[in-house]
Design a protein around this motif. Structure first.
Motif, mmCIF file in Angstrom:
data_model
loop_
_atom_site.group_PDB
_atom_site.id
_atom_site.type_symbol
_atom_site.label_atom_id
_atom_site.label_comp_id
_atom_site.label_asym_id
_atom_site.label_seq_id
_atom_site.Cartn_x
_atom_site.Cartn_y
_atom_site.Cartn_z
ATOM 1 N N ARG A 195 70.144 26.129 12.193
ATOM 2 C CA ARG A 195 71.102 25.092 11.816
ATOM 3 C C ARG A 195 71.665 25.376 10.423
ATOM 4 O O ARG A 195 71.053 26.084 9.625
ATOM 5 C CB ARG A 195 70.421 23.716 11.815
ATOM 6 C CG ARG A 195 69.900 23.275 13.164
ATOM 7 C CD ARG A 195 71.001 22.763 14.038
ATOM 8 N NE ARG A 195 70.499 22.223 15.298
ATOM 9 C CZ ARG A 195 71.232 21.532 16.147
ATOM 10 N NH1 ARG A 195 72.495 21.295 15.857
ATOM 11 N NH2 ARG A 195 70.741 21.096 17.286
ATOM 12 N N THR A 196 72.806 24.777 10.131
ATOM 13 C CA THR A 196 73.383 24.886 8.797
ATOM 14 C C THR A 196 72.370 24.391 7.765
ATOM 15 O O THR A 196 71.774 23.328 7.924
ATOM 16 C CB THR A 196 74.676 24.042 8.699
ATOM 17 O OG1 THR A 196 75.591 24.500 9.704
ATOM 18 C CG2 THR A 196 75.315 24.203 7.325
ATOM 19 N N GLY A 197 72.154 25.176 6.733
ATOM 20 C CA GLY A 197 71.206 24.789 5.690
ATOM 21 C C GLY A 197 69.807 25.346 5.896
ATOM 22 O O GLY A 197 68.974 25.287 4.993
ATOM 23 N N ASN A 198 69.514 25.877 7.106
ATOM 24 C CA ASN A 198 68.199 26.493 7.345
ATOM 25 C C ASN A 198 68.078 27.811 6.595
ATOM 26 O O ASN A 198 69.076 28.483 6.347
ATOM 27 C CB ASN A 198 67.993 26.770 8.836
ATOM 28 C CG ASN A 198 67.681 25.545 9.663
ATOM 29 O OD1 ASN A 198 67.571 25.632 10.868
ATOM 30 N ND2 ASN A 198 67.543 24.378 9.043
ATOM 31 N N TYR A 199 66.872 28.163 6.247
ATOM 32 C CA TYR A 199 66.599 29.472 5.646
ATOM 33 C C TYR A 199 65.309 30.000 6.248
ATOM 34 O O TYR A 199 64.492 29.237 6.792
ATOM 35 C CB TYR A 199 66.511 29.368 4.118
ATOM 36 C CG TYR A 199 65.485 28.380 3.611
ATOM 37 C CD1 TYR A 199 64.213 28.786 3.219
ATOM 38 C CD2 TYR A 199 65.790 27.010 3.541
ATOM 39 C CE1 TYR A 199 63.277 27.872 2.763
ATOM 40 C CE2 TYR A 199 64.860 26.085 3.095
ATOM 41 C CZ TYR A 199 63.602 26.526 2.703
ATOM 42 O OH TYR A 199 62.671 25.618 2.260
ATOM 43 N N LEU A 200 65.118 31.316 6.202
ATOM 44 C CA LEU A 200 64.038 31.961 6.935
ATOM 45 C C LEU A 200 62.661 31.456 6.497
ATOM 46 O O LEU A 200 61.788 31.197 7.324
ATOM 47 C CB LEU A 200 64.120 33.489 6.769
ATOM 48 C CG LEU A 200 63.410 34.305 7.855
ATOM 49 C CD1 LEU A 200 64.040 34.057 9.219
ATOM 50 C CD2 LEU A 200 63.459 35.795 7.533
ATOM 51 N N GLY A 201 62.467 31.307 5.188
ATOM 52 C CA GLY A 201 61.182 30.813 4.693
ATOM 53 C C GLY A 201 60.894 29.403 5.182
ATOM 54 O O GLY A 201 59.746 29.059 5.490
ATOM 55 N N GLY A 202 61.933 28.577 5.276
ATOM 56 C CA GLY A 202 61.762 27.205 5.766
ATOM 57 C C GLY A 202 61.339 27.179 7.229
ATOM 58 O O GLY A 202 60.511 26.360 7.633
ATOM 59 N N ILE A 203 61.918 28.080 8.031
ATOM 60 C CA ILE A 203 61.534 28.160 9.446
ATOM 61 C C ILE A 203 60.078 28.617 9.567
ATOM 62 O O ILE A 203 59.307 28.091 10.375
ATOM 63 C CB ILE A 203 62.478 29.122 10.197
ATOM 64 C CG1 ILE A 203 63.911 28.568 10.187
ATOM 65 C CG2 ILE A 203 62.009 29.343 11.632
ATOM 66 C CD1 ILE A 203 64.947 29.511 10.745
ATOM 67 N N ALA A 204 59.705 29.592 8.752
ATOM 68 C CA ALA A 204 58.317 30.078 8.755
ATOM 69 C C ALA A 204 57.347 28.951 8.393
ATOM 70 O O ALA A 204 56.307 28.772 9.038
ATOM 71 C CB ALA A 204 58.171 31.247 7.786
ATOM 72 N N ASP A 205 57.697 28.164 7.369
ATOM 73 C CA ASP A 205 56.845 27.042 6.955
ATOM 74 C C ASP A 205 56.767 25.975 8.042
ATOM 75 O O ASP A 205 55.694 25.403 8.296
ATOM 76 C CB ASP A 205 57.377 26.426 5.657
ATOM 77 C CG ASP A 205 57.210 27.357 4.464
ATOM 78 O OD1 ASP A 205 56.383 28.292 4.559
ATOM 79 O OD2 ASP A 205 57.907 27.160 3.454
ATOM 80 N N LEU A 206 57.915 25.706 8.667
ATOM 81 C CA LEU A 206 57.984 24.663 9.687
ATOM 82 C C LEU A 206 57.021 24.942 10.839
ATOM 83 O O LEU A 206 56.339 24.036 11.330
ATOM 84 C CB LEU A 206 59.420 24.560 10.222
ATOM 85 C CG LEU A 206 59.679 23.491 11.284
ATOM 86 C CD1 LEU A 206 59.624 22.097 10.673
ATOM 87 C CD2 LEU A 206 61.018 23.720 11.954
ATOM 88 N N PHE A 207 56.951 26.201 11.267
ATOM 89 C CA PHE A 207 56.108 26.562 12.400
ATOM 90 C C PHE A 207 54.784 27.188 11.972
ATOM 91 O O PHE A 207 54.011 27.657 12.811
ATOM 92 C CB PHE A 207 56.871 27.507 13.330
ATOM 93 C CG PHE A 207 58.043 26.853 14.017
ATOM 94 C CD1 PHE A 207 57.847 26.014 15.101
ATOM 95 C CD2 PHE A 207 59.338 27.048 13.554
ATOM 96 C CE1 PHE A 207 58.921 25.401 15.728
ATOM 97 C CE2 PHE A 207 60.415 26.439 14.170
ATOM 98 C CZ PHE A 207 60.205 25.612 15.261
ATOM 99 N N ASN A 208 54.533 27.196 10.662
ATOM 100 C CA ASN A 208 53.255 27.679 10.118
ATOM 101 C C ASN A 208 52.957 29.117 10.553
ATOM 102 O O ASN A 208 51.880 29.424 11.090
ATOM 103 C CB ASN A 208 52.111 26.745 10.539
ATOM 104 C CG ASN A 208 50.828 27.020 9.762
ATOM 105 O OD1 ASN A 208 50.877 27.493 8.616
ATOM 106 N ND2 ASN A 208 49.693 26.746 10.366
ATOM 107 N N ILE A 209 53.954 29.993 10.340
ATOM 108 C CA ILE A 209 53.789 31.407 10.685
ATOM 109 C C ILE A 209 54.249 32.256 9.502
ATOM 110 O O ILE A 209 55.095 31.823 8.717
ATOM 111 C CB ILE A 209 54.603 31.786 11.947
ATOM 112 C CG1 ILE A 209 56.042 31.290 11.821
ATOM 113 C CG2 ILE A 209 53.966 31.278 13.197
ATOM 114 C CD1 ILE A 209 56.914 31.671 12.978
ATOM 115 N N PRO A 210 53.707 33.463 9.329
ATOM 116 C CA PRO A 210 54.115 34.333 8.225
ATOM 117 C C PRO A 210 55.574 34.760 8.370
ATOM 118 O O PRO A 210 56.025 35.081 9.478
ATOM 119 C CB PRO A 210 53.177 35.541 8.349
ATOM 120 C CG PRO A 210 52.034 35.074 9.184
ATOM 121 C CD PRO A 210 52.607 34.053 10.122
#
Length: 442
Positions: free
Chosen positions: A346-361
């Motif tokens: 989505r607009t405003g998402n960033y890769l580190g945020g997605i990693a944190d959201l799903f608790n994955i490296p």
């Protein structure tokens, strides 16, 4: 005075823009965005479609005819690479097992190799697929047609589930109907496989098409609606099978597996001993075995590690060994974790945020999706593997809702809802809109 170099560059850029505009206008300007984040426009697919039609033996299509067919084909490609990505990936993984056998038989019957896509369109390469109408097996034979082509169908034995015998029967049938309709178009033979040869014969008579006239476009308007959709679905499946990596599906770079056709129903415990692999590995590589204790049909094809397959083939002299046709679909995408998700950025998402959201490296995200650095963009689809079984759900916004109340009702943090839905402000709620979130499956 006009600078001719600048003028040439301007004209060149204008020409490229015009070509892209015309090509993209075939099925709208909105591209397919693969899970790798690559954009595919109709203009990128049209040449592939022309080559596929030529391979099938179709007469040359006019540009207008090709563009007309591109609309439904591109729509199916969008579905296969988008909302049906998981199902298509699973079908491709299953298809790896059957395609070497199917392609060899297609050569024997002197039929186009692209017809290997028919069982993908028919059954998603499931040997035990059962339709609402009673069609069964890899090639979706009805009982009457199956018996006509020497397949035994009874409560005790149903050879429609036998991959090898069913393929022989299907190719005999395709050979027969192609003698009737192939002079007009092999796509009409494919339509006949879906609608029935009697119905297509009646349509050919009513249409007034001369047997010397060739081309699918001459008769497509007379076909039933379901069949008009079936042919572009087949073409989309064939395009993906020819080059899965182009459409964002993962392929391995080495043939680490081989496929063994087991002639008779065989004890899985015995196969484990003969191959020196664990039963867990056997079930992981062949998930369709389910809770079976024996291979569920005669001529069942097992996926095995290369060395184990060679060993088994020596110990079972009546077995047949098959190698992958091309670089096979990567099984690691299926086996790496319990849950596979396809997340749309989505607009405003960033890769580190997605990693944190799903608790994955974050490095796993990069590896799974072949991402260099942190560059992602809105609309890009990202494959995610989690050890926690998750399900994507949505909540319909009602009058009086606010983000805090919704978050409390769903038991989901506000930050989670805002990130998943690309919201900059908690006030961005509109009645009737859907608010997406992820919930752990029980």
């Amino acid at each position: 005075m006009i600078n001719h170099r600048i003028l040439i560059k301007v004209l060149f850029c204008f020409t490229l823009t015009a070509v892209n505009f015309i090509g993209n206008a075939v099925a709208g300007t909105r591209p397919i965005v693969t899970v790798k984040g690559e954009e595919i426009f109709p203009v990128h697919v049209q040449d592939r479609l022309v080559r596929l039609l030529h391979e099938l033996g179709e007469p040359a299509w006019s540009k207008k005819e090709t563009e007309k067919m591109m609309n439904p084909v591109f729509s199916y490609l969008r579905a296969f690479t988008g909302r049906q990505f998981d199902r298509t990936l699973a079908a491709l993984q299953r298809g790896d097992k059957y395609r070497p056998m199917i392609r060899k038989k297609l050569k024997q019957y002197q039929l186009p190799l692209a017809l290997e896509a028919l069982p993908m369109a028919e059954s998603a390469f499931r040997y035990d697929a059962l339709s609402n109408q009673g069609a069964y097996g890899l090639w979706q034979f009805m009982p009457v047609s199956a018996r006509r082509y020497d397949l035994h169908v009874s409560s005790r034995l149903d050879e429609r589930a036998d991959p090898a015998l069913a393929t022989n029967a299907a190719l005999k049938y395709l050979k027969d109907i192609n003698k009737k309709f192939g002079r007009i178009s092999i796509l009409l033979s494919i339509a006949s496989y879906n609608a029935g040869e009697g119905r297509i014969q009646g349509i050919v008579r009513k249409s007034g098409i001369n047997r010397k006239a060739r081309g699918y476009s001459r008769i497509v308007r007379f076909l039933p609606e379901q069949t008009r959709g079936y042919v572009p679905e087949f073409l989309a499946a064939a395009l993906i099978l020819k080059d899965p990596s182009f459409f964002g599906f993962p392929v391995t770079q080495s043939h680490v597996y081989r496929y063994i056709q087991i002639p008779k129903a065989y004890s899985l415990d015995k196969l484990v001993k003969l191959t020196h692999i664990s039963s867990n590995t056997l079930y992981e590589l062949n998930p369709e075995l389910g809770k079976h204790k024996r291979t569920p049909t005669n001529n069942f094809i097992l996926r095995l590690p290369n060395k184990s397959a060679i060993q088994l083939n020596k110990r079972l002299p009546t077995s047949i060994a098959w190698q992958p046709v091309t670089n096979p679909i990567d099984l690691k995408y299926q086996l790496k974790a319990k849950t596979q998700l396809v997340y749309t950025v989505r607009t405003g998402n960033y890769l580190g945020g997605i990693a944190d959201l799903f608790n994955i490296p974050i490095q796993d995200l990069r590896k799974w999706n072949q991402i260099k650095g942190n560059n992602i963009k809105a609309g890009q689809r990202i494959v995610i593997y989690t050890k926690t079984p998750l399900m994507r759900k949505f909540y319909l916004i009602k009058s009086g809702d606010n983000l805090g109340l919704v978050a409390q009702t769903l038991g989901v943090p506000i930050d989670h809802l805002m990130f998943i839905n690309g919201m900059n402000s908690p006030r961005q709620l509109k009645i009737g809109n859907r608010l997406f979130y992820y919930e752990q499956q029980v």
